[in-house]
Scaffold this active site. Structure first.
Site, PDB file in Angstrom:
ATOM      1  N   LYS A 161       0.836  -1.202   0.000  1.00  0.00           N
ATOM      2  CA  LYS A 161       0.000   0.000   0.000  1.00  0.00           C
ATOM      3  C   LYS A 161       0.876   1.259   0.000  1.00  0.00           C
ATOM      4  O   LYS A 161       0.605   2.214  -0.718  1.00  0.00           O
ATOM      5  CB  LYS A 161      -0.948  -0.032   1.209  1.00  0.00           C
TER       6      LYS A 161
ATOM      7  N   ASP B 119     -11.045   2.690   3.800  1.00  0.00           N
ATOM      8  CA  ASP B 119     -11.354   1.254   3.761  1.00  0.00           C
ATOM      9  C   ASP B 119     -12.852   1.015   3.582  1.00  0.00           C
ATOM     10  O   ASP B 119     -13.266  -0.106   3.253  1.00  0.00           O
ATOM     11  CB  ASP B 119     -10.938   0.603   5.086  1.00  0.00           C
TER      12      ASP B 119
ATOM     13  N   GLN C  10      -4.742  -1.523   9.398  1.00  0.00           N
ATOM     14  CA  GLN C  10      -4.688  -2.863   8.820  1.00  0.00           C
ATOM     15  C   GLN C  10      -5.328  -3.885   9.760  1.00  0.00           C
ATOM     16  O   GLN C  10      -5.038  -3.903  10.965  1.00  0.00           O
ATOM     17  CB  GLN C  10      -3.220  -3.241   8.522  1.00  0.00           C
TER      18      GLN C  10
HETATM   19  N1  GUN Z   1      -6.975  -6.965   5.917  1.00  0.00           N
HETATM   20  C1  GUN Z   1      -7.279  -7.696   4.810  1.00  0.00           C
HETATM   21  N2  GUN Z   1      -7.810  -6.911   3.857  1.00  0.00           N
HETATM   22  C2  GUN Z   1      -7.856  -5.664   4.364  1.00  0.00           C
HETATM   23  C3  GUN Z   1      -8.298  -4.418   3.838  1.00  0.00           C
HETATM   24  O1  GUN Z   1      -8.793  -4.290   2.709  1.00  0.00           O
HETATM   25  N3  GUN Z   1      -8.166  -3.362   4.687  1.00  0.00           N
HETATM   26  C4  GUN Z   1      -7.650  -3.477   5.942  1.00  0.00           C
HETATM   27  N4  GUN Z   1      -7.590  -2.378   6.694  1.00  0.00           N
HETATM   28  N5  GUN Z   1      -7.239  -4.614   6.440  1.00  0.00           N
HETATM   29  C5  GUN Z   1      -7.333  -5.701   5.655  1.00  0.00           C
END
Ligand code: GUN
Length: 297
Positions: A65, A132, A109
């Site tokens: 990311k 998100d 996350q």
């Molecule tokens: N863990 C797995 N996929 C995601 C996501 O799209 N966003 C976040 N914040 N955590 C994740």
């Protein structure tokens, strides 16, 4: 029209839904929007990425990311909290980021360590910075056909279909997996797009007959072997959202790619399918949270 005939009836192998190339185009479009905005004297969009603990998979996702931010021209700020941190300090960090005028998007996350409450943490993020799309306001808006910030993986899947002119409107769509991150919001996206949606989960009986009826099949279980290739009707559009390492250390999805490829009309690879779309959509959401308009890839 699809049919449950033998794979031979669908003589060709599936077309590939190339998430990597569509994601590259989406990131390039974000980059154009950011460049134009900077040329108008604006600051670049800013994304805060928060990782608690040192789960190796999460570490890789967060790294991807942050790298994507650099490609899209966004500013990223990376926050690492030790596994043993208390929830109060995470909430205090979120409060600071909510108030920070240079931060447009906040991503915490998941999963969080077991002593933290993910819903409490998600609720603390300003819905306008919730790139998100997990805050109850944003999930509710999607449910009410008034989307705000939309969860990245489901939105990325819809963008990928759209890039290949695949429209699930009026089709039978089946989502296998009912997680908060993928299955549930994906079902809402498909409903918004006019599909007739079924969601299968751990209590679903007769998964086979549901899968057999799918014209669009989305598999987000997180383990292989639940959805069997031979259940999939010839001509189905198949999106594999799982990603895990097999015993040989190779990345693979929830489905048997080579078998499904003989049946499906369209299929996502793993890696190179949904994964890059999730990251690119996060860039898109952050740019949009900053007020930019991003062209569809
Ligand atoms: N863990 C797995 N996929 C995601 C996501 O799209 N966003 C976040 N914040 N955590 C994740």
């Amino acid at each position: 029209m699809i049919s449950n005939s033998t794979p031979e009836a669908h003589a060709e192998t599936a077309n590939i839904l190339d998430g990597r190339s569509v994601a590259d185009r989406l990131i390039a479009n974000v980059g154009h929007a950011v460049k134009n905005s900077i040329a108008r004297g604006q600051r670049p969009p800013g994304l805060a990425v928060v990782l608690v603990g040192n789960d190796p998979a999460s570490d890789v996702y967060v790294g991807n990311k942050v790298k994507a931010c650099a490609r899209a021209g966004l500013v990223s700020r990376d926050f690492r909290l030790p596994h043993g941190s208390d929830q109060k300090s995470l909430l205090a960090l979120i409060d600071d980021l909510n108030a920070d005028p240079e931060i447009d998007g906040i991503l915490v996350q998941l999963p969080l360590p077991g002593h933290m409450d993910e819903l409490d943490v998600t609720r603390r993020i300003d819905p306008d910075k919730d790139v998100d799309g997990f805050h109850p306001v944003n999930v509710g808006r999607l449910a009410l056909r008034d989307p705000g910030l939309r969860p990245c993986t489901p939105r990325g899947v819809m963008t990928l279909l759209n890039a290949y002119d695949l429209d699930p409107k009026a089709s039978r769509a089946v989502v296998v997996g009912a997680s908060n991150i993928v299955g549930r919001p994906l079902a809402l996206e498909l409903l918004l797009a006019g599909a007739t949606v079924s969601i299968a989960h751990r209590f679903t009986e007769d998964l086979k007959s549901l899968v057999e009826q799918a014209e669009y099949l989305f598999v987000a279980v997180g383990k292989s072997g639940i959805v069997r290739s031979e259940w999939i009707a010839s001509g189905t559009v198949v999106v594999d959202i799982g990603i895990h390492r097999d015993d040989d250390g190779r990345l693979r999805g929830d489905l048997e790619f080579d078998d499904v490829r003989q049946r499906a009309a369209w299929l996502t690879p793993v890696p190179g399918g949904v994964g890059p779309m999730t990251v690119a959509t996060l860039m898109q959401n952050t740019a949009e949270a900053n007020g930019l308009v991003v062209r569809a890839p």
